[in-house]
Motif scaffolding. Structure first.
Motif, PDB file in Angstrom:
ATOM      1  N   LEU A  63       3.734  10.454  -9.749  1.00  0.00           N
ATOM      2  CA  LEU A  63       3.370  10.528 -11.166  1.00  0.00           C
ATOM      3  C   LEU A  63       2.194  11.463 -11.451  1.00  0.00           C
ATOM      4  O   LEU A  63       2.029  11.904 -12.594  1.00  0.00           O
ATOM      5  CB  LEU A  63       3.021   9.126 -11.690  1.00  0.00           C
ATOM      6  N   MET A  64       1.371  11.769 -10.444  1.00  0.00           N
ATOM      7  CA  MET A  64       0.183  12.581 -10.692  1.00  0.00           C
ATOM      8  C   MET A  64       0.208  13.906  -9.946  1.00  0.00           C
ATOM      9  O   MET A  64       0.163  14.979 -10.551  1.00  0.00           O
ATOM     10  CB  MET A  64      -1.084  11.803 -10.303  1.00  0.00           C
ATOM     11  N   HIS A  65       0.269  13.847  -8.640  1.00  0.00           N
ATOM     12  CA  HIS A  65       0.017  15.036  -7.839  1.00  0.00           C
ATOM     13  C   HIS A  65       1.180  16.020  -7.841  1.00  0.00           C
ATOM     14  O   HIS A  65       0.945  17.233  -7.858  1.00  0.00           O
ATOM     15  CB  HIS A  65      -0.378  14.624  -6.423  1.00  0.00           C
ATOM     16  N   ILE A  66       2.398  15.536  -7.834  1.00  0.00           N
ATOM     17  CA  ILE A  66       3.527  16.463  -7.899  1.00  0.00           C
ATOM     18  C   ILE A  66       3.593  17.162  -9.260  1.00  0.00           C
ATOM     19  O   ILE A  66       3.692  18.399  -9.318  1.00  0.00           O
ATOM     20  CB  ILE A  66       4.850  15.740  -7.571  1.00  0.00           C
ATOM     21  N   PRO A  67       3.516  16.426 -10.400  1.00  0.00           N
ATOM     22  CA  PRO A  67       3.526  17.126 -11.701  1.00  0.00           C
ATOM     23  C   PRO A  67       2.348  18.084 -11.874  1.00  0.00           C
ATOM     24  O   PRO A  67       2.529  19.202 -12.383  1.00  0.00           O
ATOM     25  CB  PRO A  67       3.449  15.977 -12.719  1.00  0.00           C
ATOM     26  N   ALA A  68       1.150  17.659 -11.450  1.00  0.00           N
ATOM     27  CA  ALA A  68      -0.015  18.538 -11.585  1.00  0.00           C
ATOM     28  C   ALA A  68       0.122  19.773 -10.705  1.00  0.00           C
ATOM     29  O   ALA A  68      -0.252  20.882 -11.107  1.00  0.00           O
ATOM     30  CB  ALA A  68      -1.291  17.781 -11.236  1.00  0.00           C
ATOM     31  N   SER A  69       0.669  19.605  -9.510  1.00  0.00           N
ATOM     32  CA  SER A  69       0.854  20.752  -8.615  1.00  0.00           C
ATOM     33  C   SER A  69       1.825  21.759  -9.213  1.00  0.00           C
ATOM     34  O   SER A  69       1.615  22.972  -9.112  1.00  0.00           O
ATOM     35  CB  SER A  69       1.372  20.270  -7.249  1.00  0.00           C
ATOM     36  N   ILE A  70       2.881  21.255  -9.844  1.00  0.00           N
ATOM     37  CA  ILE A  70       3.828  22.156 -10.509  1.00  0.00           C
ATOM     38  C   ILE A  70       3.117  22.933 -11.614  1.00  0.00           C
ATOM     39  O   ILE A  70       3.317  24.143 -11.777  1.00  0.00           O
ATOM     40  CB  ILE A  70       5.012  21.355 -11.083  1.00  0.00           C
ATOM     41  N   GLY A  71       2.262  22.238 -12.378  1.00  0.00           N
ATOM     42  CA  GLY A  71       1.504  22.901 -13.431  1.00  0.00           C
ATOM     43  C   GLY A  71       0.549  23.949 -12.892  1.00  0.00           C
ATOM     44  O   GLY A  71       0.435  25.043 -13.453  1.00  0.00           O
ATOM     45  N   PHE A  72      -0.138  23.620 -11.784  1.00  0.00           N
ATOM     46  CA  PHE A  72      -1.060  24.580 -11.168  1.00  0.00           C
ATOM     47  C   PHE A  72      -0.325  25.831 -10.684  1.00  0.00           C
ATOM     48  O   PHE A  72      -0.759  26.958 -10.915  1.00  0.00           O
ATOM     49  CB  PHE A  72      -1.793  23.937  -9.987  1.00  0.00           C
ATOM     50  N   ILE A  73       0.803  25.617  -9.996  1.00  0.00           N
ATOM     51  CA  ILE A  73       1.546  26.742  -9.434  1.00  0.00           C
ATOM     52  C   ILE A  73       2.095  27.630 -10.549  1.00  0.00           C
ATOM     53  O   ILE A  73       2.004  28.870 -10.490  1.00  0.00           O
ATOM     54  CB  ILE A  73       2.692  26.228  -8.536  1.00  0.00           C
ATOM     55  N   LEU A 106       0.823  -1.209   0.000  1.00  0.00           N
ATOM     56  CA  LEU A 106       0.000   0.000   0.000  1.00  0.00           C
ATOM     57  C   LEU A 106       0.861   1.265   0.000  1.00  0.00           C
ATOM     58  O   LEU A 106       0.527   2.252  -0.655  1.00  0.00           O
ATOM     59  CB  LEU A 106      -0.935  -0.011   1.208  1.00  0.00           C
ATOM     60  N   VAL A 107       1.988   1.231   0.720  1.00  0.00           N
ATOM     61  CA  VAL A 107       2.894   2.379   0.741  1.00  0.00           C
ATOM     62  C   VAL A 107       3.387   2.693  -0.668  1.00  0.00           C
ATOM     63  O   VAL A 107       3.340   3.846  -1.123  1.00  0.00           O
ATOM     64  CB  VAL A 107       4.095   2.118   1.677  1.00  0.00           C
ATOM     65  N   PHE A 108       3.851   1.661  -1.381  1.00  0.00           N
ATOM     66  CA  PHE A 108       4.349   1.883  -2.740  1.00  0.00           C
ATOM     67  C   PHE A 108       3.220   2.262  -3.690  1.00  0.00           C
ATOM     68  O   PHE A 108       3.409   3.080  -4.597  1.00  0.00           O
ATOM     69  CB  PHE A 108       5.079   0.639  -3.241  1.00  0.00           C
ATOM     70  N   GLN A 109       2.037   1.664  -3.484  1.00  0.00           N
ATOM     71  CA  GLN A 109       0.896   2.033  -4.321  1.00  0.00           C
ATOM     72  C   GLN A 109       0.509   3.491  -4.134  1.00  0.00           C
ATOM     73  O   GLN A 109      -0.027   4.114  -5.058  1.00  0.00           O
ATOM     74  CB  GLN A 109      -0.311   1.144  -3.980  1.00  0.00           C
ATOM     75  N   THR A 110       0.767   4.034  -2.966  1.00  0.00           N
ATOM     76  CA  THR A 110       0.447   5.436  -2.703  1.00  0.00           C
ATOM     77  C   THR A 110       1.518   6.363  -3.242  1.00  0.00           C
ATOM     78  O   THR A 110       1.226   7.457  -3.742  1.00  0.00           O
ATOM     79  CB  THR A 110       0.279   5.660  -1.191  1.00  0.00           C
ATOM     80  N   LEU A 111       2.770   5.945  -3.160  1.00  0.00           N
ATOM     81  CA  LEU A 111       3.861   6.779  -3.671  1.00  0.00           C
ATOM     82  C   LEU A 111       3.762   6.981  -5.177  1.00  0.00           C
ATOM     83  O   LEU A 111       4.105   8.051  -5.690  1.00  0.00           O
ATOM     84  CB  LEU A 111       5.211   6.130  -3.330  1.00  0.00           C
ATOM     85  N   ILE A 112       3.279   5.966  -5.887  1.00  0.00           N
ATOM     86  CA  ILE A 112       3.216   6.049  -7.355  1.00  0.00           C
ATOM     87  C   ILE A 112       2.318   7.198  -7.818  1.00  0.00           C
ATOM     88  O   ILE A 112       2.751   8.029  -8.627  1.00  0.00           O
ATOM     89  CB  ILE A 112       2.772   4.697  -7.949  1.00  0.00           C
ATOM     90  N   PRO A 113       1.055   7.316  -7.348  1.00  0.00           N
ATOM     91  CA  PRO A 113       0.253   8.469  -7.795  1.00  0.00           C
ATOM     92  C   PRO A 113       0.774   9.805  -7.287  1.00  0.00           C
ATOM     93  O   PRO A 113       0.616  10.825  -7.952  1.00  0.00           O
ATOM     94  CB  PRO A 113      -1.149   8.168  -7.247  1.00  0.00           C
ATOM     95  N   VAL A 114       1.409   9.813  -6.105  1.00  0.00           N
ATOM     96  CA  VAL A 114       1.969  11.073  -5.599  1.00  0.00           C
ATOM     97  C   VAL A 114       3.057  11.571  -6.545  1.00  0.00           C
ATOM     98  O   VAL A 114       3.090  12.755  -6.926  1.00  0.00           O
ATOM     99  CB  VAL A 114       2.540  10.885  -4.180  1.00  0.00           C
TER     100      VAL A 114
END
Length: 306
Positions: free
Chosen positions: A212-222, A202-210
């Motif tokens: 691959l998804m949330h960090i790149p999208a956050s950079i785009g939003f900012i 579960l830890v690794f499954q959570t790191l993957i979307p963080v």
């Protein structure tokens, strides 16, 4: 339209569907008996990722715009579904962190025993889109902040932050309780190993979307908010989000022993089938080392007597 924005997501979507369907089969038929109802949550994640992989959208960023785009001519669904799929893509993005937050809470309750519960040349008629425009140009020719977009993104950021906080809090609690469970030996060794495997998967499954998804999208939003976004941000975000449902099932394949053994067994069966199809008739028999040493000693003894 044949382009990287068409081919790449279809390849990743196909692989994602195969990986998640395989994981669902493993969950249903190869799970340890003590996994219990947690199988329902695991299957939910896989179904969620299959649906996310099917939603074929592109990210476009430019200056203060962050837009999710679907090309009407390349989608396999009727055009009147395109607007809905655009909104679903954004909704699924927001749901992704909440899904894993719920899983960490569930894992904690189990181990603790507390059961509370680029668009140039494309007409607007050829695409469906949804997004935010932080600094539109007003009637006076000047840029003005779009409060509706700004407040909406702030709500998303707070929701994601809350989910991340829950993941860290209950992830740590789950880690502590898992170690207490193992040290106390109140359960069988197989149960303790299973809980540890499920936690780390579960830890690794959570790191993957963080990552691959949330960090790149956050950079785009900012970058968009500060009117500094470039097209490369959208392409990068689009590429990593497509990889999320492909890679997310993999930790379960490699970490959870029952699933790992089942996959390895099928690989061995497939290799034997290939050898058989090639007409191979040689049968290899593995002789234990102790038997080899006994046989060698017997031969040496006979030689000495002669």
């Amino acid at each position: 339209m044949t382009s990287p924005h068409t081919i790449y997501p279809r390849i990743t979507s196909s692989i994602a569907i195969i990986n998640n369907v395989l994981l669902i089969l493993l969950i249903l038929f190869k799970s340890h008996p003590k996994v219990g109802k947690y199988k329902i949550l695991m299957i939910y994640i896989s179904v969620f990722e299959i649906l996310y992989a099917i939603l074929d959208a592109t990210i476009f960023t430019k200056e203060s715009m962050f837009i999710v785009v679907i090309y009407n001519e390349k989608t396999l669904a009727p055009n009147f579904f395109s607007d809905i799929f655009c909104h679903w893509f954004c909704v699924f993005f927001g749901i992704s962190m909440a899904v894993f937050a719920v899983h960490f809470i569930y894992r904690y309750l189990v181990v603790s025993g507390k059961y509370h519960l680029s668009l140039i040349g494309i007409n607007l008629t050829d695409i469906s889109y949804t997004g935010v425009y932080f600094w539109p140009i007003g009637a006076d020719g000047q840029q003005h902040i779009n409060w509706k977009s700004t407040v909406g993104i702030l709500i998303i950021i707070m929701a994601v932050a809350a989910s991340v906080a829950i993941i860290f809090i209950f992830g740590y609690k789950c880690y502590v309780e898992t170690h207490k469970l193992i040290e106390s030996a109140s359960q069988s060794a197989s149960f303790n190993k299973l809980q540890s495997q499920l936690f780390y998967a579960l830890v690794f499954q959570t790191l993957i979307p963080v990552v691959l998804m949330h960090i790149p999208a956050s950079i785009g939003f900012i970058a968009s908010f500060f009117n500094m976004s470039m097209e490369v941000f959208g392409d990068f975000c689009f590429s990593t989000i497509c990889l999320y449902p492909v890679l997310d099932p993999l930790p379960n394949f490699f970490i959870i022993k029952n699933y790992r053994d089942a996959i390895w067994k099928e690989i061995q069966t497939f290799k034997r089938w290939i050898v058989k199809c090639k007409g191979g008739s040689t049968v290899e028999v593995e002789i234990p080392m102790s038997s080899k040493m006994t046989s060698l000693s017997r031969d040496q003894s006979q030689t000495a007597q002669n």
